[in-house]
Structure formats: C-alpha cells, structure tokens
Design a protein around this motif. Structure first.
Motif, PDB file in Angstrom:
ATOM      1  N   ASP B  13       0.821  -1.215   0.000  1.00  7.52           N
ATOM      2  CA  ASP B  13       0.000   0.000   0.000  1.00  7.52           C
ATOM      3  C   ASP B  13       0.851   1.260   0.000  1.00  7.52           C
ATOM      4  OD1 ASP B  13      -2.302  -1.373  -0.084  1.00  7.52           O
ATOM      5  OD2 ASP B  13      -2.942  -0.953   1.970  1.00  7.52           O
ATOM      6  N   LEU B  14       1.943   1.217   0.788  1.00  6.53           N
ATOM      7  CA  LEU B  14       2.770   2.407   0.932  1.00  6.53           C
ATOM      8  C   LEU B  14       3.495   2.751  -0.371  1.00  6.53           C
ATOM      9  CD1 LEU B  14       3.789   4.520   2.994  1.00  6.53           C
ATOM     10  CD2 LEU B  14       5.639   2.936   3.584  1.00  6.53           C
ATOM     11  N   THR B  18      -1.826   5.770  -5.760  1.00  3.87           N
ATOM     12  CA  THR B  18      -3.277   5.614  -5.807  1.00  3.87           C
ATOM     13  C   THR B  18      -3.810   5.911  -7.202  1.00  3.87           C
ATOM     14  OG1 THR B  18      -3.436   7.879  -4.987  1.00  3.87           O
ATOM     15  CG2 THR B  18      -3.703   6.125  -3.379  1.00  3.87           C
ATOM     16  N   ARG B  19      -2.958   6.467  -8.040  1.00  2.00           N
ATOM     17  CA  ARG B  19      -3.409   6.890  -9.369  1.00  2.00           C
ATOM     18  C   ARG B  19      -2.414   6.379 -10.400  1.00  2.00           C
ATOM     19  NH1 ARG B  19      -3.063  12.645 -11.788  1.00  2.00           N
ATOM     20  NH2 ARG B  19      -4.722  12.638 -13.328  1.00  2.00           N
ATOM     21  N   CYS B  88       9.966  11.238   3.838  1.00  2.90           N
ATOM     22  CA  CYS B  88       9.647  10.812   2.474  1.00  2.90           C
ATOM     23  C   CYS B  88      10.568  11.615   1.569  1.00  2.90           C
ATOM     24  CB  CYS B  88       8.184  11.091   2.154  1.00  2.90           C
ATOM     25  SG  CYS B  88       7.720  10.601   0.476  1.00  2.90           S
ATOM     26  N   THR B  90      11.598  12.437  -2.296  1.00  7.46           N
ATOM     27  CA  THR B  90      11.050  12.333  -3.649  1.00  7.46           C
ATOM     28  C   THR B  90      11.984  13.009  -4.647  1.00  7.46           C
ATOM     29  OG1 THR B  90       8.822  12.238  -2.770  1.00  7.46           O
ATOM     30  CG2 THR B  90       9.034  12.890  -5.073  1.00  7.46           C
ATOM     31  N   VAL B  91      12.259  12.302  -5.720  1.00  7.15           N
ATOM     32  CA  VAL B  91      13.120  12.797  -6.793  1.00  7.15           C
ATOM     33  C   VAL B  91      12.296  12.794  -8.077  1.00  7.15           C
ATOM     34  CG1 VAL B  91      15.175  12.302  -8.188  1.00  7.15           C
ATOM     35  CG2 VAL B  91      15.208  11.921  -5.690  1.00  7.15           C
ATOM     36  N   THR B  92      12.279  13.910  -8.777  1.00 11.09           N
ATOM     37  CA  THR B  92      11.447  14.036  -9.975  1.00 11.09           C
ATOM     38  C   THR B  92      12.246  14.614 -11.129  1.00 11.09           C
ATOM     39  OG1 THR B  92       9.563  14.505  -8.536  1.00 11.09           O
ATOM     40  CG2 THR B  92       9.285  14.994 -10.880  1.00 11.09           C
ATOM     41  N   LEU B  94      11.524  16.038 -14.905  1.00 11.50           N
ATOM     42  CA  LEU B  94      10.495  16.408 -15.869  1.00 11.50           C
ATOM     43  C   LEU B  94      11.064  16.216 -17.275  1.00 11.50           C
ATOM     44  CD1 LEU B  94       7.632  17.692 -15.994  1.00 11.50           C
ATOM     45  CD2 LEU B  94       8.803  19.871 -16.340  1.00 11.50           C
ATOM     46  N   PHE B 104      -8.402  17.920 -20.495  1.00  7.13           N
ATOM     47  CA  PHE B 104      -8.381  16.798 -19.557  1.00  7.13           C
ATOM     48  C   PHE B 104      -7.214  15.855 -19.796  1.00  7.13           C
ATOM     49  CE2 PHE B 104      -9.861  12.558 -18.131  1.00  7.13           C
ATOM     50  CZ  PHE B 104     -10.110  12.851 -16.802  1.00  7.13           C
ATOM     51  N   HIS B 106      -4.284  16.535 -21.023  1.00  2.00           N
ATOM     52  CA  HIS B 106      -2.955  17.129 -20.860  1.00  2.00           C
ATOM     53  C   HIS B 106      -2.202  16.405 -19.752  1.00  2.00           C
ATOM     54  CE1 HIS B 106      -4.147  20.241 -23.563  1.00  2.00           C
ATOM     55  NE2 HIS B 106      -3.046  20.945 -23.366  1.00  2.00           N
ATOM     56  N   VAL B 108       2.209  15.455 -18.268  1.00  2.00           N
ATOM     57  CA  VAL B 108       3.639  15.666 -18.447  1.00  2.00           C
ATOM     58  C   VAL B 108       4.331  14.315 -18.488  1.00  2.00           C
ATOM     59  CG1 VAL B 108       3.784  17.983 -17.413  1.00  2.00           C
ATOM     60  CG2 VAL B 108       4.014  15.972 -15.943  1.00  2.00           C
ATOM     61  N   SER B 112       9.969   9.638 -11.667  1.00  2.00           N
ATOM     62  CA  SER B 112      10.081  10.015 -10.259  1.00  2.00           C
ATOM     63  C   SER B 112      10.304   8.797  -9.388  1.00  2.00           C
ATOM     64  CB  SER B 112       8.822  10.762  -9.793  1.00  2.00           C
ATOM     65  OG  SER B 112       7.702   9.908  -9.826  1.00  2.00           O
ATOM     66  N   VAL B 114       9.739   7.798  -5.164  1.00  2.00           N
ATOM     67  CA  VAL B 114       9.293   8.179  -3.824  1.00  2.00           C
ATOM     68  C   VAL B 114       9.800   7.118  -2.854  1.00  2.00           C
ATOM     69  CG1 VAL B 114       7.302   8.629  -2.337  1.00  2.00           C
ATOM     70  CG2 VAL B 114       7.241   9.330  -4.745  1.00  2.00           C
ATOM     71  N   HIS B 116      10.049   6.058   1.186  1.00  5.94           N
ATOM     72  CA  HIS B 116       9.539   6.269   2.541  1.00  5.94           C
ATOM     73  C   HIS B 116      10.446   5.555   3.533  1.00  5.94           C
ATOM     74  CE1 HIS B 116       5.515   7.403   0.916  1.00  5.94           C
ATOM     75  NE2 HIS B 116       5.785   6.487   0.009  1.00  5.94           N
TER      76      HIS B 116
END
Lengths: 221, 221
Positions: B13-14, B18-19, B88, B90-92, B94, B104, B106, B108, B112, B114, B116
C-alpha cells in the motif's frame, strides 16, 4: 489589525528557514516571481502519521495556489472535509552548481518557495474550471484557449485542491562561489555551472498536422 | 523469508500510487536509474503534526540514500535520536509537456521515485565523509577528488541523514499524447514538448585561473 504589511507575508517560526536565514524573502513579489516561473511542485501531506511527498502541477491565481490532485487519493480526500488537509507545497528552480575550492563550500544556486497551510478541495464547478484552465496556462501560456475544455464528466474526475498563500516564504542563492580566504590559492578550479530547463523541438502527434501554435514557437521558459 | 524478490522492492500500500498504477515500477534497476540521474530531492518530514517539504541534495550509495541536512534544523535533530525521523524523499525529472486535444488529457512526461522510511543522522565520521563525497560526486562526478576535503570542524558543522532504500517505488510517464478517439480530429495542435535541464558554460570565479577540469567539459546530464 495585522502587523504584517500588505506587500509581505508573515515572518514567523513557520516561514523562517532554520538555515541560511539571509537567503529568505517574504515579500509577495519575490514569492510570486518564483511561483510564476514554474508549474511543477512537490506536495507534502501526512498519511498515517508519516510524511508523503508527491510531484504534481500547480497554478497561482492571485493569492491562491491550485494544485492538481487525484480523485482516487485517500489522503487528498481529506481535503474534501471542512477541516481540510494540512499541506506543504514547495517549488524549486535549480539555477547553477556552485563548485568551491573546498568540498564544504560547495552549493547550488536556486530559487524556492515553501507554502504551508490547510488545503481544501475545489468543489464549485466554476472555480474548478478556472483552476484547471490556470494549471494548463501555467504550463503553457496560451494553451487553455486552444484545446477542448473539460466536460462535466471530466471535471468530476479531476481533483484540485486550493491553498491560500499565507504562511509562505521564498529562499534563494545567487552569484559566485564563496570560498574561505585560506582556500583561495588552492589549485582547484572553482566557479558556477549554470543550469536551466531547456525546451526541445515540439513533436507533433500523428493526429496533429496543424502548424505549431505561436505560444509554443518561442522559448517556453 | 521475504516474499520480495531481491531485484525488486516491496509492492504494498505504501509503495503503490493511488493513481495511474500502471506507471509504477518496483524493480531496483528502474529505481536506481531515476535516483542516479539526479541530485536534487524534496525531503518531507512532519513538524508539530504538519508536513514540511524542503529541497536539498542527495546521493545514492548502494541501497542507501544520503541526504544533506542542516545541523541547525530542529526536526532534523530528531534524526539523531535512536528512533530516527520519519521521512519521504522524492526525486522528480520532468521530461516533457504533453499537450492533448482536450484539456483533460494534458499531462507531463516524467520519471520520479518516492522513498519512505525512517532516517537517521550519520554520526560516524568515516561514514559522514563517504556520504559528503558521494553527494559532491552525485552533483558533479569527478569533483570529490578535485577539491579540498572537509576538515574535522567542517564535518561537525554538516548534517547528513541516511535512509535505507526499502519502501520505495518509481513512477514514470513516457511517450506521446493519448487523446480520446472522439477528439482526434479537433483542430488543435497536439504533441509533446521535450524538456531537460541543460548546463551552460561554466563561469570561473575570479580566484580560479585553472583550465576547466575534464569532468566539467562534457554535458553534465
């Protein structure tokens, strides 16, 4: 009556960095300039007592940040409730690598904004439309009027949260290396390597035989 | 005995977004590749029950992240204690703006990671030196051996926290626009605008009349 002048945000424990305080700024113009120069933020919130940081898109509209979320996200659903969701939204632009004579004095040039507060989900359809247009515009100014707007179903499938800019400050480092006096003659190259996001040639999708729109023809940043 | 293969991180879960779950990856090579392509992270922790997200530098050494902190930072001092500090990281990166026919759709393109976990302050002087060298190397490979190493006083003034890579996943979007079938003939340009950090000409400080080192001569990214 507030002690905070209208052209600055509050300077307090929450908005004052613990390190390099002299790099901080609270004036609205400085904060807005950093926010307006980007569209990617890192959104932090607390889930089951632990921090979560996710990259997402945002837009600034006056003294509000609109942040793109996910309707499926459990913690962001908390933003729907009246009490809202405690968040921290951070925007960072990296401007250069600062290579000093000593490892210790290495640094980076950057501009950043950290905004704290309680975010609420945008539920009003008109505000949601404004927020989504603003996010598209923040990424590519001119684009919102040059694509099909969201329909009711799409709007319902999109979550945007709103954060009032209130507990916020900017921080930046600019300029040259700062070396210790005793290190100046050491036989190491020292200086700054500039870095910036650069946009490449737009690549049209197979379903797009139109000329490149003017708003994409120039440098986007 | 763990159910997790050695070449992947735990999928739970961690570590599951969620998307857009189909964009997630747990294999170590994919996670390491994203981490190794950067040096700027956003560090999240909880202070007085609220999230804080700060930009800082990091390095990956095997299955550890070393994250540059501040000795003056009250919450990071929590990482000194035995129980550590929940973080947490996070490295992103682009990679492109994805401009669809509809607002809708659109998006990028990005990569990334993440991560924890519970971070601990690095207190062993030898590990601290390794960590700081690694952070310098992550920013500019070749640089750690070409500057004055930190002395005891400088090391004491530097805080680095360690996070074991354990609860971690990568997420990415690549490729072209995905438009709805019904939108394909709409008269809007659609496509991808690539974006990447680009390094400019290194600017030597007034105290540096040495030739540019080879490790800075090529493209840094």
């Amino acid at each position: 009556m507030s002690d905070t002048p209208r052209d600055t945000y509050a300077r307090n424990d929450l908005t004052t960095p613990t390190r390099d305080k002299e790099r901080a700024a609270w004036d609205r113009d400085a904060v807005h300039a950093v926010l307006d120069a980007g569209y990617l933020c890192h959104l932090g919130f607390v889930r089951d007592g632990a921090p979560v940081v996710l990259p997402t898109l945002y837009a600034r509209v006056g003294e509000r940040l609109y942040i793109h979320g996910s309707t499926g996200s459990r913690p962001l659903r908390g933003a729907r409730d009246e009490q809202g969701l405690a968040v921290c939204v951070t925007v960072t632009h990296l401007d250069g690598l600062v290579l000093a004579k000593s490892a210790f004095n290495h640094s980076v040039n950057y501009r950043s904004v950290v905004a704290h507060g309680t975010a609420h989900q945008v539920t009003d359809p008109e505000e949601l439309r404004i927020a989504l247009d603003a996010i598209v515009e923040q990424v590519a100014p001119g684009r919102a009027a040059d694509c099909r707007p969201g329909n009711a179903k799409e709007l319902a499938a999109t979550a945007v949260i709103r954060l009032e800019l209130d507990q916020v400050s900017a921080k930046s480092r600019t300029g040259d290396v700062v070396d210790d006096e005793a290190d100046l003659d050491l036989p190491y190259w020292a200086g700054v390597v500039p870095v910036a996001p650069v946009y490449g040639t737009p690549q049209a999708s197979p379903h797009s035989d139109l000329p490149l729109p003017g708003y994409l023809a120039g440098p986007t940043c």
